[in-house]
Design a protein around this motif. Structure first.
Motif, PDB file in Angstrom:
ATOM      1  N   GLY A 330       0.796  -1.262  -0.198  1.00  0.00           N
ATOM      2  CA  GLY A 330       0.093  -0.085  -0.137  1.00  0.00           C
ATOM      3  C   GLY A 330       0.715   1.356   0.114  1.00  0.00           C
ATOM      4  N   PRO A 331       0.231   2.628  -0.360  1.00  0.00           N
ATOM      5  CA  PRO A 331       0.487   4.161  -0.401  1.00  0.00           C
ATOM      6  C   PRO A 331       1.459   4.443   1.099  1.00  0.00           C
ATOM      7  N   GLN A 332       2.921   4.610   0.797  1.00  0.00           N
ATOM      8  CA  GLN A 332       3.814   5.077   2.363  1.00  0.00           C
ATOM      9  C   GLN A 332       4.151   5.907   2.117  1.00  0.00           C
ATOM     10  N   GLU A 333       4.834   6.666   3.317  1.00  0.00           N
ATOM     11  CA  GLU A 333       5.918   7.692   3.417  1.00  0.00           C
ATOM     12  C   GLU A 333       7.295   7.636   3.770  1.00  0.00           C
ATOM     13  N   MET A 338      16.160  17.265   5.802  1.00  0.00           N
ATOM     14  CA  MET A 338      15.057  18.617   6.259  1.00  0.00           C
ATOM     15  C   MET A 338      13.946  19.016   6.196  1.00  0.00           C
ATOM     16  N   GLY A 339      13.561  17.996   7.133  1.00  0.00           N
ATOM     17  CA  GLY A 339      12.281  17.270   7.443  1.00  0.00           C
ATOM     18  C   GLY A 339      11.124  17.426   5.506  1.00  0.00           C
ATOM     19  N   ARG A 340      11.652  16.271   4.996  1.00  0.00           N
ATOM     20  CA  ARG A 340      11.145  16.553   3.548  1.00  0.00           C
ATOM     21  C   ARG A 340      10.323  14.973   3.446  1.00  0.00           C
ATOM     22  N   CYS A 360      11.593   9.973 -11.558  1.00  0.00           N
ATOM     23  CA  CYS A 360      12.912  10.132 -12.496  1.00  0.00           C
ATOM     24  C   CYS A 360      11.957  11.628 -12.616  1.00  0.00           C
ATOM     25  N   ASP A 361      11.025  11.710 -13.654  1.00  0.00           N
ATOM     26  CA  ASP A 361      10.287  12.692 -14.263  1.00  0.00           C
ATOM     27  C   ASP A 361      10.336  13.433 -13.369  1.00  0.00           C
ATOM     28  N   LYS A 362       9.994  13.644 -11.802  1.00  0.00           N
ATOM     29  CA  LYS A 362       9.643  14.496 -10.834  1.00  0.00           C
ATOM     30  C   LYS A 362      11.314  15.320 -10.407  1.00  0.00           C
ATOM     31  N   PRO A 363      10.884  16.518  -9.619  1.00  0.00           N
ATOM     32  CA  PRO A 363      11.962  16.774  -9.324  1.00  0.00           C
ATOM     33  C   PRO A 363      12.687  16.114  -8.048  1.00  0.00           C
ATOM     34  N   LEU A 364      13.663  15.062  -8.029  1.00  0.00           N
ATOM     35  CA  LEU A 364      13.939  14.969  -7.021  1.00  0.00           C
ATOM     36  C   LEU A 364      15.590  14.521  -7.352  1.00  0.00           C
ATOM     37  N   GLY A 365      16.241  14.254  -6.162  1.00  0.00           N
ATOM     38  CA  GLY A 365      17.838  13.968  -6.147  1.00  0.00           C
ATOM     39  C   GLY A 365      18.082  13.132  -5.360  1.00  0.00           C
ATOM     40  N   ALA A 366      19.186  12.660  -4.890  1.00  0.00           N
ATOM     41  CA  ALA A 366      19.742  12.449  -4.407  1.00  0.00           C
ATOM     42  C   ALA A 366      19.578  11.870  -2.607  1.00  0.00           C
ATOM     43  N   GLY A 371      16.592   7.878   1.217  1.00  0.00           N
ATOM     44  CA  GLY A 371      15.855   8.589   2.451  1.00  0.00           C
ATOM     45  C   GLY A 371      15.074   7.178   1.625  1.00  0.00           C
ATOM     46  N   LEU A 372      14.607   6.425   0.380  1.00  0.00           N
ATOM     47  CA  LEU A 372      14.286   6.169  -0.120  1.00  0.00           C
ATOM     48  C   LEU A 372      14.846   4.135   0.372  1.00  0.00           C
ATOM     49  N   PHE A 373      15.643   4.342   0.307  1.00  0.00           N
ATOM     50  CA  PHE A 373      16.686   2.769   0.901  1.00  0.00           C
ATOM     51  C   PHE A 373      17.463   2.586   1.550  1.00  0.00           C
ATOM     52  N   LYS A 374      16.848   3.836   2.832  1.00  0.00           N
ATOM     53  CA  LYS A 374      16.977   3.982   4.409  1.00  0.00           C
ATOM     54  C   LYS A 374      15.676   2.892   4.635  1.00  0.00           C
TER      55      LYS A 374
END
Length: 502
Positions: A330-333, A338-340, A360-366, A371-374
């Motif tokens: 299911g959806p997760q967060e 910096m609080g994002r 990859c099409d949204k303004p995301l970065g390293a 954070g994702l792989f934590k």
């Protein structure tokens, strides 16, 4: 007034240097001699059998090694990366390789020996000086600027993809005494940390100087993997940042695909970046790993986690469902820096599922990817396209995503429009573009590839990405991933049993 401060600074620098030598005494010298004699034994609790499965850039042939570096009885009584390397060869943990890696190990061993000999002068031991002396030094450094370059130069290793740069640097780092002020970090992660600290110190007269002081207080020996500069914001601060770090006594050990003179080639305002290259070459010995072999591509055949063709999306979803098992996705967060936060469309059992455009099409970065792989150890990515001029920005993000996955030893499943090589076939360097056949009267504009992307940084980065995608789908990498999960979660189910199933 400036003359008075300058004289005080010189006096303090000389006083501290002498004070460090007095504080060290015979006890600390004996400590380092003991470290040299017995070494910091590399922790093989990860299991020697598992270590055999690490990618083949770790493997050096006994014959080549015997010719290139014969280890004497005196060598065996010492510690260091070269000696540890020979120990592992003798134990049968490492086999096959090339002399270029041995030459690099010699450089790392030379640096290791210099550091051990000059540990006092470099202030490497975090416990050497008293806590009171450390507080006093910190306080004085905030009021009176000081310059104290390390007597030992660092090392900048560069070479082609898959030549074992990261493995060699890690071998060096693991041999350093635990009591030293040392840190090993990926370049992306390092710059994220720098920007986060700068944000925290906004409003200070010179936040960059404060950040440099914090970093060098924490670790005087900095090992940075994958040094690459593609962002103009990073390029503009690197010279001042590292000038201050080196002035604080920092010793840099770094790996890169690019020679120093090729860093940030063709980048915006590169003239402001050039002084950093001069500083880097002044404070580091530059060494090229000349091997032309990409050891990542010598791994076993693909195991079925990289899907292409009409049924690729369906196969990806099926594999994802197998890996999450009985858990409901299911959806997760997840929290980044910096609080994002980052929204995960589907997540369960350590596995995250994303459409390509969401990552990859949204303004995301390293920062978002780290954070994702934590929170997740496996990523399923659907709809990876062929990259060209029209989606160059997405290509940059995909390259960064793969770098972060590889750094975190994450497992990668994807449905793509082509093989790793085909994904980047339209991305070329300026040199590649110049070698292509020019347009002739017999070739119409319609037959030209108008979507060809000529980009030096991306053109060089694509080889690394292709190489890593190949390795990440090998049996060796997946077995290492499964072993890592088993070590972290010995009593829980995390999809490791499916790691090698097609």
């Amino acid at each position: 007034m400036r003359t008075i401060f300058r004289n005080v600074r010189r006096f303090r620098s000389a006083f501290w240097h002498q004070g460090d030598n007095i504080l060290s005494g015979l006890g600390r010298r004996e400590y380092y001699l003991a470290n040299r004699r017995f070494g910091s034994t590399y922790n093989l609790s990860f299991n020697a059998e598992i270590y055999r499965y690490t990618h083949p850039s770790h493997r050096i042939s006994r014959a080549l090694f015997a010719d290139a570096a014969k280890v004497t009885n005196e060598d065996l009584s010492r510690a260091g990366p070269l000696v540890e390397y020979e120990r592992r060869i003798s134990a049968g943990d490492l086999v096959d390789g090339d002399s270029c890696q041995v030459d690099t190990l010699r450089e790392l061993q030379r640096l290791y020996d210099e550091l051990v000999e000059s540990a006092d002068a470099c202030r490497l031991d975090r416990y050497a000086a008293s806590e009171k002396a450390s507080r006093s030094r910190w306080l004085w450094s905030r009021f009176i600027p000081q310059s104290s370059y390390s007597p030992v130069k660092g090392l900048y290793l560069y070479g082609g993809v898959g030549t074992g740069k990261t493995m060699l640097m890690d071998l060096f780092f693991d041999q350093l005494p635990c009591s030293w002020r040392k840190k090993r970090i990926h370049f992306h992660d390092f710059m994220l940390d720098v920007h986060s600290r700068l944000q925290k110190h906004r409003g200070v007269a010179d936040p960059l100087e404060v950040v440099a002081g914090e970093i060098s207080d924490e670790s005087i020996l900095l090992c940075v993997d994958e040094f690459m500069v593609t962002d103009v914001a990073d390029a503009l601060i690197l010279n001042r940042l590292f000038s201050q770090l080196f002035s604080n006594g920092m010793i840099l050990v770094s790996t890169s695909n690019r020679a120093p003179d090729k860093l940030y080639e063709g980048g915006l305002q590169r003239d402001l970046f050039l002084p950093f290259i001069s500083t880097l070459k002044e404070r580091c010995v530059v060494h090229e790993i000349g091997s032309s072999t990409d050891y990542r591509k010598l791994t076993s055949a693909l195991q079925g986690f990289y899907f292409t063709g009409k049924e690729s999306s369906a196969l990806l979803k099926k594999k994802f469902e197998q890996l999450i098992g009985k858990h409901a996705a299911g959806p997760q967060e997840v929290e980044v820096v910096m609080g994002r936060t980052l929204q995960v469309p589907l997540g369960a059992n350590g596995c995250a599922y994303f459409p390509f455009e969401e990552l990859c099409d949204k303004p995301l970065g390293a920062a978002d990817y780290f954070g994702l792989f934590k929170s997740f150890h496996t990523l399923a990515l659907e709809g990876v396209p062929i990259f060209a001029l029209h989606n160059r920005t997405a290509a940059y993000r995909f390259v960064t995503l793969v770098d972060v996955m590889y750094e975190n030893k994450a497992r990668f499943l994807c449905a793509a429009e082509g093989t790793p090589f085909e994904l980047f076939q339209r991305i070329v360097t300026i040199s590649d573009a110049q070698q292509m056949a020019p347009r002739t009267s017999s070739r119409s504009r319609k037959t030209d590839d108008m979507d060809l992307c000529v980009d030096n940084e991306l053109g060089f980065a694509k080889d690394r990405t292709i190489s890593r995608l190949t390795e990440m789908n090998s049996s060796e990498y997946l077995e290492q991933h499964a072993a890592m999960l088993a070590e972290k979660h010995p009593s829980s189910e995390h999809g490791g049993e499916n790691a090698l199933q097609a």
